[in-house]
Design a protein around this motif. Structure first.
Motif, PDB file in Angstrom:
ATOM      1  N   PHE A 283       0.838  -1.201   0.000  1.00 12.41           N
ATOM      2  CA  PHE A 283       0.000   0.000   0.000  1.00 12.41           C
ATOM      3  C   PHE A 283       0.873   1.252   0.000  1.00 12.41           C
ATOM      4  CE2 PHE A 283      -4.109  -1.735   2.218  1.00 12.41           C
ATOM      5  CZ  PHE A 283      -4.379  -2.491   1.094  1.00 12.41           C
ATOM      6  N   ARG A 284       1.872   1.275   0.849  1.00 15.53           N
ATOM      7  CA  ARG A 284       2.721   2.458   0.969  1.00 15.53           C
ATOM      8  C   ARG A 284       3.580   2.661  -0.280  1.00 15.53           C
ATOM      9  NH1 ARG A 284       3.319   4.776   5.965  1.00 15.53           N
ATOM     10  NH2 ARG A 284       1.953   3.894   7.568  1.00 15.53           N
ATOM     11  N   ARG A 285       4.085   1.578  -0.859  1.00 14.21           N
ATOM     12  CA  ARG A 285       4.883   1.710  -2.081  1.00 14.21           C
ATOM     13  C   ARG A 285       4.039   2.198  -3.247  1.00 14.21           C
ATOM     14  NH1 ARG A 285       7.082  -3.071  -3.984  1.00 14.21           N
ATOM     15  NH2 ARG A 285       5.995  -4.433  -2.517  1.00 14.21           N
ATOM     16  N   ALA A 286       2.783   1.761  -3.310  1.00 12.16           N
ATOM     17  CA  ALA A 286       1.891   2.231  -4.367  1.00 12.16           C
ATOM     18  C   ALA A 286       1.634   3.728  -4.230  1.00 12.16           C
ATOM     19  CB  ALA A 286       0.583   1.454  -4.327  1.00 12.16           C
ATOM     20  N   ASP A 287       1.443   4.184  -2.998  1.00 11.58           N
ATOM     21  CA  ASP A 287       1.243   5.619  -2.773  1.00 11.58           C
ATOM     22  C   ASP A 287       2.502   6.406  -3.131  1.00 11.58           C
ATOM     23  OD1 ASP A 287      -1.380   5.398  -2.006  1.00 11.58           O
ATOM     24  OD2 ASP A 287      -0.995   5.555   0.142  1.00 11.58           O
ATOM     25  N   ALA A 288       3.664   5.879  -2.752  1.00 12.55           N
ATOM     26  CA  ALA A 288       4.914   6.572  -3.064  1.00 12.55           C
ATOM     27  C   ALA A 288       5.140   6.683  -4.568  1.00 12.55           C
ATOM     28  CB  ALA A 288       6.092   5.847  -2.409  1.00 12.55           C
ATOM     29  N   ALA A 289       4.650   5.689  -5.310  1.00 10.88           N
ATOM     30  CA  ALA A 289       4.798   5.700  -6.767  1.00 10.88           C
ATOM     31  C   ALA A 289       3.720   6.545  -7.449  1.00 10.88           C
ATOM     32  CB  ALA A 289       4.752   4.277  -7.308  1.00 10.88           C
ATOM     33  N   GLY A 290       2.775   7.071  -6.670  1.00 14.35           N
ATOM     34  CA  GLY A 290       1.726   7.900  -7.226  1.00 14.35           C
ATOM     35  C   GLY A 290       0.676   7.138  -8.017  1.00 14.35           C
ATOM     36  N   LEU A 291       0.507   5.842  -7.716  1.00 17.01           N
ATOM     37  CA  LEU A 291      -0.469   5.044  -8.453  1.00 17.01           C
ATOM     38  C   LEU A 291      -1.890   5.380  -7.999  1.00 17.01           C
ATOM     39  CD1 LEU A 291       1.373   1.613  -8.531  1.00 17.01           C
ATOM     40  CD2 LEU A 291       1.362   3.423 -10.256  1.00 17.01           C
ATOM     41  N   ALA A 292      -2.822   5.244  -8.907  1.00 22.10           N
ATOM     42  CA  ALA A 292      -4.204   5.643  -8.627  1.00 22.10           C
ATOM     43  C   ALA A 292      -4.998   4.566  -7.915  1.00 22.10           C
ATOM     44  CB  ALA A 292      -4.905   6.019  -9.931  1.00 22.10           C
ATOM     45  N   SER A 293      -4.635   3.309  -8.127  1.00 25.85           N
ATOM     46  CA  SER A 293      -5.439   2.232  -7.562  1.00 25.85           C
ATOM     47  C   SER A 293      -4.580   1.008  -7.271  1.00 25.85           C
ATOM     48  CB  SER A 293      -6.602   1.863  -8.481  1.00 25.85           C
ATOM     49  OG  SER A 293      -6.120   1.496  -9.758  1.00 25.85           O
ATOM     50  N   ILE A 294      -5.141   0.107  -6.463  1.00 22.78           N
ATOM     51  CA  ILE A 294      -4.493  -1.147  -6.095  1.00 22.78           C
ATOM     52  C   ILE A 294      -5.515  -2.263  -6.268  1.00 22.78           C
ATOM     53  CG2 ILE A 294      -3.413  -2.485  -4.245  1.00 22.78           C
ATOM     54  CD1 ILE A 294      -2.679   0.275  -2.964  1.00 22.78           C
ATOM     55  N   ASP A 295      -5.194  -3.250  -7.092  1.00 22.84           N
ATOM     56  CA  ASP A 295      -6.031  -4.431  -7.240  1.00 22.84           C
ATOM     57  C   ASP A 295      -5.518  -5.508  -6.291  1.00 22.84           C
ATOM     58  OD1 ASP A 295      -7.539  -3.190  -9.166  1.00 22.84           O
ATOM     59  OD2 ASP A 295      -6.434  -4.048 -10.843  1.00 22.84           O
ATOM     60  N   ALA A 296      -6.376  -5.949  -5.384  1.00 22.90           N
ATOM     61  CA  ALA A 296      -5.993  -6.934  -4.370  1.00 22.90           C
ATOM     62  C   ALA A 296      -6.851  -8.183  -4.527  1.00 22.90           C
ATOM     63  CB  ALA A 296      -6.160  -6.353  -2.974  1.00 22.90           C
ATOM     64  N   GLU A 297      -6.192  -9.315  -4.644  1.00 23.94           N
ATOM     65  CA  GLU A 297      -6.907 -10.578  -4.838  1.00 23.94           C
ATOM     66  C   GLU A 297      -7.568 -11.035  -3.543  1.00 23.94           C
ATOM     67  OE1 GLU A 297      -6.046 -15.120  -6.513  1.00 23.94           O
ATOM     68  OE2 GLU A 297      -4.384 -13.750  -6.091  1.00 23.94           O
TER      69      GLU A 297
END
Length: 318
Positions: A283-297
């Motif tokens: 979650f934190r790495r996705a935010d640091a990369a500026g990604l808009a969304s996270i798909d979680a299985e």
């Protein structure tokens, strides 16, 4: 509530539980590793220090704190140990289980949020226990993050989130579990799971067949971590039964299955335990990369999967 200083000083970074405990004894705030996540510690009987915990996190005042002690015998110093509580502690402590018991008094009202109960945990993590032993007193320790954000599983995440809002950080490795403790109400005759965690519902039922879930029982909420938005990154969390047909460059993927090419960030986990351990860091790495969304299985809601899905749903709702 105690105000934070206008100038925030970077925290002391230390590998010494004794040095960190000295900061606690001076009324300071210390972030420290446990087997679940990193906690933000303050002496439980120091009302000013406890107020600083709420201020540092931006934590709502009606959200109680878990009190951490070094030994099972120390639980009786802050709570009235019921027969059920004693049996739960004998079975699962030290470890990632927090037990809700009748309060003994002597704690600031902020610790219990005005309830007549208190949640207590005996960590199994060696550095955490060394810190508690050196402090020589019970320590409150909610997760060491800004309220509503993903819990920190690395000491660097603590520094990124809280910076100078904490006086010291006891460094350690990536948290073993990666999800917060199981919280069980032990004030009655049978355990009631208020928050799922590493001690699974199945493990509790094996030892205590009458164990039930809060959702099955209803009633007043006595557990930290249930009343407010939790665990959510800035990126939107989307739950998926299977990987989508196409990857998304503006999204991250985390799950047991490999996704199609094209995702901006990918974390494929070999098992549910690894998934749980890596979730908040992803979650934190996705935010640091500026990604808009996270798909979680999604995973089956058995064992640790029940706690993992609880955190994923809360993050998606956030």
């Amino acid at each position: 509530m105690t105000a934070l200083p206008s100038r925030l000083v970077p925290p002391l970074l230390t590998d010494s539980p004794a040095e960190a405990a000295a900061v606690l004894r001076r009324g300071g705030l210390v972030a420290f590793p446990t087997e679940t996540v990193y906690g933000l510690g303050a002496l439980a009987r120091d009302a000013d220090a406890v107020a600083r915990v709420f201020a540092a996190k931006g934590r709502p005042a009606d959200n109680p704190l878990i009190v951490h002690v070094a030994r099972v015998a120390d639980v009786a110093g802050v709570a009235l140990v019921t027969p059920l509580g004693a049996a739960l502690l004998e079975a699962f402590a030290p470890g990632p289980l927090s037990v809700v018991l009748p309060g003994r008094g002597g704690l600031p009202d902020a610790v219990t949020a005005g309830l007549d109960t208190v949640a207590v945990r005996v960590p199994g993590h060696r550095p955490a226990r060394a810190l508690l032993e050196a402090a020589g007193a019970p320590v409150v320790a909610p997760s060491a993050n800004r309220s509503g954000r993903p819990s920190p599983t690395t000491w660097r995440a603590v520094v990124d989130d809280l910076g100078g809002r904490v006086d010291a950080v006891l460094r350690g490795p990536l948290a073993d579990v990666g999800l917060e403790s199981t919280v069980v109400d032990a004030t009655g005759e049978a355990p009631v799971v208020l928050r799922p965690g590493a001690v699974s519902f199945e493990a509790l039922r094996e030892r205590f067949p009458d164990t039930s879930l809060l959702a099955e029982r209803g009633g007043a909420v006595r557990s930290p971590g249930l009343r407010h938005r939790h665990y959510a990154p800035r990126a939107r969390v989307r739950l998926a039964n299977v990987p989508p047909e196409r990857g998304d460059a503006e999204a991250a993927w985390i799950g047991l299955a490999a996704p199609p090419p094209g995702y901006g960030l990918v974390e494929v986990c070999p098992d549910v335990e690894t998934y749980a351990r890596r979730l908040f860091d992803l979650f934190r790495r996705a935010d640091a990369a500026g990604l808009a969304s996270i798909d979680a299985e999604r995973v089956p809601e058995t064992g640790l999967g029940r706690a993992l899905m609880d955190r994923l749903r809360r993050a998606a709702e956030g």
